[in-house]
Design a protein around this motif. Sequence first.
Motif, PDB file in Angstrom:
ATOM      1  N   ALA A 170      40.839  32.984  45.152  1.00 41.06           N
ATOM      2  CA  ALA A 170      41.754  31.867  44.758  1.00 41.06           C
ATOM      3  C   ALA A 170      43.156  32.568  44.208  1.00 41.06           C
ATOM      4  O   ALA A 170      42.820  33.438  43.581  1.00 41.06           O
ATOM      5  N   GLY A 171      43.882  31.609  44.353  1.00 35.77           N
ATOM      6  CA  GLY A 171      45.241  32.165  43.716  1.00 35.77           C
ATOM      7  C   GLY A 171      46.533  31.152  44.105  1.00 35.77           C
ATOM      8  O   GLY A 171      46.146  30.126  44.405  1.00 35.77           O
ATOM      9  N   ALA A 222      49.172  41.395  41.891  1.00 35.38           N
ATOM     10  CA  ALA A 222      49.795  40.347  42.947  1.00 35.38           C
ATOM     11  C   ALA A 222      50.354  41.105  44.083  1.00 35.38           C
ATOM     12  O   ALA A 222      50.569  42.346  44.133  1.00 35.38           O
ATOM     13  N   LEU A 223      50.033  40.571  45.349  1.00 31.45           N
ATOM     14  CA  LEU A 223      50.787  40.908  46.469  1.00 31.45           C
ATOM     15  C   LEU A 223      52.138  40.449  46.496  1.00 31.45           C
ATOM     16  O   LEU A 223      52.342  39.080  46.469  1.00 31.45           O
ATOM     17  N   ILE A 224      53.276  41.293  46.604  1.00 31.88           N
ATOM     18  CA  ILE A 224      54.586  40.731  46.662  1.00 31.88           C
ATOM     19  C   ILE A 224      55.244  41.482  47.897  1.00 31.88           C
ATOM     20  O   ILE A 224      55.152  42.678  47.993  1.00 31.88           O
ATOM     21  N   PRO A 274      46.579  36.407  42.397  1.00 32.42           N
ATOM     22  CA  PRO A 274      45.069  36.016  42.419  1.00 32.42           C
ATOM     23  C   PRO A 274      45.104  35.585  40.844  1.00 32.42           C
ATOM     24  O   PRO A 274      45.292  35.883  39.730  1.00 32.42           O
ATOM     25  N   CYS A 275      44.477  34.125  40.816  1.00 29.66           N
ATOM     26  CA  CYS A 275      44.204  33.512  39.637  1.00 29.66           C
ATOM     27  C   CYS A 275      43.187  32.244  39.861  1.00 29.66           C
ATOM     28  O   CYS A 275      43.163  31.704  41.024  1.00 29.66           O
ATOM     29  N   SER A 276      42.738  31.587  38.969  1.00 27.07           N
ATOM     30  CA  SER A 276      41.775  30.508  38.949  1.00 27.07           C
ATOM     31  C   SER A 276      42.955  29.360  39.232  1.00 27.07           C
ATOM     32  O   SER A 276      44.118  29.229  38.741  1.00 27.07           O
ATOM     33  N   HIS A 277      42.529  28.143  39.494  1.00 29.86           N
ATOM     34  CA  HIS A 277      43.448  26.992  39.590  1.00 29.86           C
ATOM     35  C   HIS A 277      44.082  26.568  38.366  1.00 29.86           C
ATOM     36  O   HIS A 277      45.020  25.801  38.416  1.00 29.86           O
ATOM     37  N   THR A 315      55.661  26.819  45.793  1.00 29.82           N
ATOM     38  CA  THR A 315      54.170  27.489  45.575  1.00 29.82           C
ATOM     39  C   THR A 315      53.430  26.601  46.204  1.00 29.82           C
ATOM     40  O   THR A 315      53.609  25.267  46.379  1.00 29.82           O
ATOM     41  N   VAL A 316      52.079  27.011  46.409  1.00 31.66           N
ATOM     42  CA  VAL A 316      50.923  26.217  47.074  1.00 31.66           C
ATOM     43  C   VAL A 316      49.727  26.855  46.350  1.00 31.66           C
ATOM     44  O   VAL A 316      49.577  27.999  46.546  1.00 31.66           O
ATOM     45  N   ARG A 317      48.425  26.467  46.065  1.00 32.37           N
ATOM     46  CA  ARG A 317      47.621  26.818  45.667  1.00 32.37           C
ATOM     47  C   ARG A 317      46.690  27.114  47.061  1.00 32.37           C
ATOM     48  O   ARG A 317      46.690  26.442  48.105  1.00 32.37           O
ATOM     49  N   THR A 318      46.037  28.369  47.128  1.00 33.57           N
ATOM     50  CA  THR A 318      45.147  28.714  47.995  1.00 33.57           C
ATOM     51  C   THR A 318      43.887  28.277  48.109  1.00 33.57           C
ATOM     52  O   THR A 318      43.179  28.034  47.082  1.00 33.57           O
ATOM     53  N   SER A 319      43.333  28.330  49.213  1.00 34.01           N
ATOM     54  CA  SER A 319      41.853  27.946  49.340  1.00 34.01           C
ATOM     55  C   SER A 319      41.236  28.907  50.537  1.00 34.01           C
ATOM     56  O   SER A 319      41.955  29.581  51.394  1.00 34.01           O
TER      57      SER A 319
END
Length: 244
Positions: free
Chosen positions: A113-114, A155-157, A170-173, A209-213
Amino acid sequence: MHWPSRLVWRRTAIVAICAGAVSMSISTGVRMAIGAEADTVTVLVRITLPFLIAVPLGLFWFTRLERLEASYQQLLADAAELARRASVDPLTGLLNRRSFIEQFNLSQNHGIAGIFILADVDDLKLINDELGHLAGDEAIVAVAEALRGRLGDKALIARIGGDEFCAFSPCSHDSARDFDIDAISEAATSIFRSRLGDDTVDLGISIGTVRTSKGLEFTDAIAASDANLYRNKAARKGSQPVSS
């Protein structure tokens, strides 16, 4: 001519001692078996001959072996450097587009998640026209450093285009709600001014930005964040940024 290294001397000494011991053991065994007496000259020859043969040969071969080992290590280092260069953007040191996509898709296949971040520099062409292309490069580097500084090592940058960047943090929602877009923009402006030595210049950045799933592909993530970025860009030019 290079003097043999300590390692070469050590290896040679070990071989010479072993050769001398084997020679003395065999000659003593043979002498005892046939009941022959050994005079002083014979004993000295048996002791010194293995060293006279083993030392020059050992120095020669172990020096060659050491050079081969050094060449192999250099080859590995060169290969690693080539692989690193193939995966990073030369101006910023960030990942390039291909490497980022591979690593991002892998992270999503594992369900990490991130938050996916897309950023670009506002009016980079104007910076190039008014301050020069070197200043434009400094603007790109400033954004890269700001993203690295604010997102951290986990982080991937990547720099995916001329003035376009993307990142995956990467992080929690829950923690994604606290993601501070303005802090990145402020950090980039501060770095840009410092690199130019001019406190009057500004550097605008638009971010989506967008939250990932789990299973989210790069193409879907960039499409969603791109829409947010342009809404944000339009709102910033109007006055207030829109929260993405």
